[in-house]
Each structure stands twice: as structure tokens, then as C-alpha cells.
Design an enzyme around this catalytic site. Structure first.
Site, PDB file in Angstrom:
ATOM      1  N   TYR A  23       0.846  -1.200   0.000  1.00 26.95           N
ATOM      2  CA  TYR A  23       0.000   0.000   0.000  1.00 26.95           C
ATOM      3  C   TYR A  23       0.888   1.260   0.000  1.00 26.95           C
ATOM      4  O   TYR A  23       0.654   2.207  -0.753  1.00 26.95           O
ATOM      5  CB  TYR A  23      -0.917  -0.052   1.218  1.00 26.95           C
TER       6      TYR A  23
ATOM      7  N   LYS B  61     -10.007   0.952  10.841  1.00 23.27           N
ATOM      8  CA  LYS B  61      -8.677   1.221  11.383  1.00 23.27           C
ATOM      9  C   LYS B  61      -8.754   1.269  12.900  1.00 23.27           C
ATOM     10  O   LYS B  61      -9.841   1.255  13.480  1.00 23.27           O
ATOM     11  CB  LYS B  61      -8.192   2.531  10.831  1.00 23.27           C
TER      12      LYS B  61
ATOM     13  N   LYS C 242     -15.080  -1.967  19.821  1.00 22.79           N
ATOM     14  CA  LYS C 242     -14.868  -3.011  20.840  1.00 22.79           C
ATOM     15  C   LYS C 242     -15.255  -2.499  22.225  1.00 22.79           C
ATOM     16  O   LYS C 242     -15.898  -3.202  22.993  1.00 22.79           O
ATOM     17  CB  LYS C 242     -13.392  -3.448  20.835  1.00 22.79           C
TER      18      LYS C 242
END
Ligand code: NAD
Length: 318
Positions: free
Chosen positions: A150, A191, A199
């Protein structure tokens, strides 16, 4: 009366792209957005026109840039460290074709100015081996040794767009971990800040939270509102070299989890998954050049940015 400038935002169905399109609309521009998907978390009617086009193909890039004065090139096949670690050929093929065809179509349609969204991933691995690293300045890019494909594609595409500077003005930013509301927070492309917010929102007080790596890896994080303001300032500047756009406040991933847990009012037990990818050990933005040439740097604190992001993501997952 001066004619209203027509701008194109590619990747306008994505996270930074739709925030940027909204910002440009508010500045009074006529805005066309292009993407292979519609914006997931905002209304495409916020833009004057939204076209579904696959920019890997030249004819579509020509359609996208028709009648346009300025292009903000943000379209990319990308995601967080999990995605870019495991999709090398997609990342290279899709992004090289998107950028080569966009750059060439801008020339064909006599676009006057092009902004390209590069990344801090272009910086060499050997400068990012310590968690407590020296912040990365623009001149650190060479000798090149990006940590992943990337980053190599981004570095190549910086050079690709620059090679067109005899046809139009080229402006390039290297984004450092942009985050905020209305962005991907699950599904594998999210990300770190969005993943952590998701979470934390999903676990009860006192439960385990999974963290990739030992959590001592460091990054800096910049709220998307600051990012789009920086992009606009850079686009309208005379700065011809790539410029960092990011925060220079270094924090570990464990520190990021602590900050989000505090916002949520939860005490969580960190469980480290050492076999998961974690990218370079440390990464931070040196903003000396940005302050010098733009007279600006990101303004919004990490805590304020995480608060709006957590509030938005926690509503999505409930
Ligand atoms: P994103 O994935 O939300 O947005 C990219 C958009 O490009 C997506 O909506 C995607 O559908 C679109 N796209 C992919 N393939 C396409 C194609 N063939 N044709 C048309 N559109 C296509 O990502 P983002 O976070 O908004 O990033 C925007 C740009 O900034 C990207 O170029 C990215 O590499 C760069 N960048 C982002 C960050 C960050 O922290 N978010 C950091 C560095 C660089």
C-alpha cells in the site's frame, strides 16, 4: 459574478471523501462525488451530483472529470492494517489503475488543479522501528523502504501525479491515521480508532478487550475535520511538495484503548493478540513544514475527537 468552481471528489462514498465533499459544498463549490459505492453513513444528495463509477477504467475517469475545474483524488482500495497486509495484489492493481487513469483523464479534460491523498505509509520502515521514534518529516521518504505494498503504491502515485505538473497544479498530502464519525467501524477494513471504539462499546465494564500486538506500538491520530481543513488549505497553497497532514501527538495503542475506555466510563482488561499484524512499531507526524508553509496544523485534541467518534460508533452498534 465569478462562476462557481466545479470540483470532483473521488472516493466520495468513503470516509474522508464524503466529509471533504460536505466541507467543499459549505465553501460554496459545485461538488461532484464519484465512487463505486454510495456513502454508507451520509446522504449522497449533500453533493450536487453523485456518480457510481469504477475508476480503474479510463473511460470512467474521463466521465468523472468532464467539466471539472479541480479534482480531489481520494478513491483507493484500502483498509486498516489487517486489510492492507493480506490484499497485496488488489491494493497494487486497483490503486495503480485508479490513479494512472485519474491522472491521465485530468489531463484530457484540462483540469486545473489536482489533490492526491498519499499516506504516512510511504515512510521507510527503518525510520519506524522504535515505539518512541523521531517524528517523520517529509524529507525522510527517501531512500524508500515502505513497510507494505500500500505504501509503495502511494509513493509511486505521488511521483505519477507529480509527473503531470506541466498540465495541472498538483498538491499532495501524506495523511497520518485520520479518524472520526461516519467511517467504517467493522467488517475488516476499519482502522485502529474505529475498531477500538467499536470493541469498547460492545463489551461490558470489567470484561476483556482484544488488542492487536502488545499494544505498545505507537501512532498519532487526526480528526477528519482537521484533515479536510488541511487538505483545503494545501490545495489552495503554492506548496508543490508532499506535505504531512496529521497530529504530532504520539500515543500507544494501549494508551488509545485507555482513552476510549475512559470516555465510555468502563474499566477493561487488555488481552493482547500477538499473532495479529501491527504494522511498523512507531509512527508520528513532524508538522514543522506544515506549520511553516500553511501557517496551520491540526487543532482538535485527541480526546475531543475520540469523544465524537465513540458517541457515533456506540450508537451504530447498539
Ligand atoms: P475509504 O476506504 O473510506 O474511502 C476510499 C473510497 O474509494 C471508498 O469509498 C471506495 O469505495 C472508493 N473506491 C475504491 N475503489 C474504487 C474504484 N475502483 N472506483 C471508485 N471508487 C473506488 O478510505 P478513507 O479513509 O476515506 O481514505 C481516503 C483516501 O485517503 C485514500 O486514498 C486513502 O488511501 C488515503 N489515506 C487515508 C488514511 C486514513 O487514515 N483514513 C491515511 C492515509 C491515507
Amino acid at each position: 459574478m465569478a462562476e462557481i468552481k466545479k470540483v470532483l471528489v473521488t472516493g466520495a462514498g468513503g470516509f474522508i471523501g464524503h466529509h471533504l465533499a460536505r466541507f467543499l459544498k459549505a465553501q460554496g463549490f459545485w461538488v461532484r462525488g464519484v465512487d463505486i459505492k454510495e456513502p454508507e453513513y451520509s446522504d449522497k444528495s449533500e453533493m450536487d451530483e453523485f456518480l457510481l463509477l469504477d475508476l480503474r477504467f479510463y473511460d470512467n475517469c474521463v466521465k468523472a472529470t468532464e467539466g471539472i475545474d479541480e479534482v480531489y483524488a481520494l478513491a483507493a482500495n484500502m483498509g486498516g492494517i489487517g486489510f492492507i497486509t493480506y490484499h497485496n495484489s488488489d491494493v497494487l492493481y486497483d490503486n495503480v489503475t485508479i490513479n494512472a487513469n485519474t491522472a491521465e483523464a485530468c489531463k484530457k479534460n484540462s483540469v486545473k488543479r489536482v489533490f492526491y491523498s498519499s499516506s504516512a505509509c510511504i515512510y521507510p520502515t527503518y525510520k519506524q522501528e522504535e515505539a518512541n521514534l523521531v517524528a517523520l518529516k517529509e524529507s525522510d521518504a527517501y531512500p524508500a523502504d515502505p513497510d507494505n505494498e500500500y505504501g509503495w503504491e502511494k509513493l509511486f502515485s505521488e511521483r505519477l501525479y507529480k509527473s503531470y505538473d506541466e498540465f495541472y497544479k498538483v498538491r499532495i498530502a501524506r495523511f497520518h491515521n485520520i479518524f472520526g464519525p461516519e467511517g467504517t467501524f467493522d467488517g475488516g477494513r476499519e482502522k485502529a480508532p474505529a475498531a477500538v471504539c467499536r470493541k469498547v462499546a460492545l463489551v461490558e465494564d470489567g470484561q476483556d478487550i482484544e488488542i492487536w500486538g502488545d499494544g505498545e506500538q505507537t501512532r498519532s491520530f487526526c480528526l477528519v475535520d482537521d484533515c479536510v481543513e488541511g487538505v483545503f488549505k494545501l490545495m489552495n497553497s503554492e506548496v508543490t511538495e508532499p506535505l504531512n497532514i496529521g497530529s504530532d501527538r504520539l500515543i500507544s495503542i494501549n494508551g488509545l484503548v485507555d482513552a476510549v475506555s475512559k470516555i465510555a466510563g468502563k474499566n477493561l482488561v487488555e488481552k493482547h493478540l500477538l499473532d495479529k499484524p501491527q504494522g511498523v512499531r512507531g509512527r508520528n507526524s513532524d508538522n514543522t513544514l506544515c506549520k511553516k508553509v500553511l501557517g496551520w496544523e491540526p487543532q482538535i485534541s485527541l480526546e475531543d475527537g475520540l469523544k465524537v467518534t465513540y458517541d457515533w460508533i456506540s450508537k451504530q452498534v447498539k
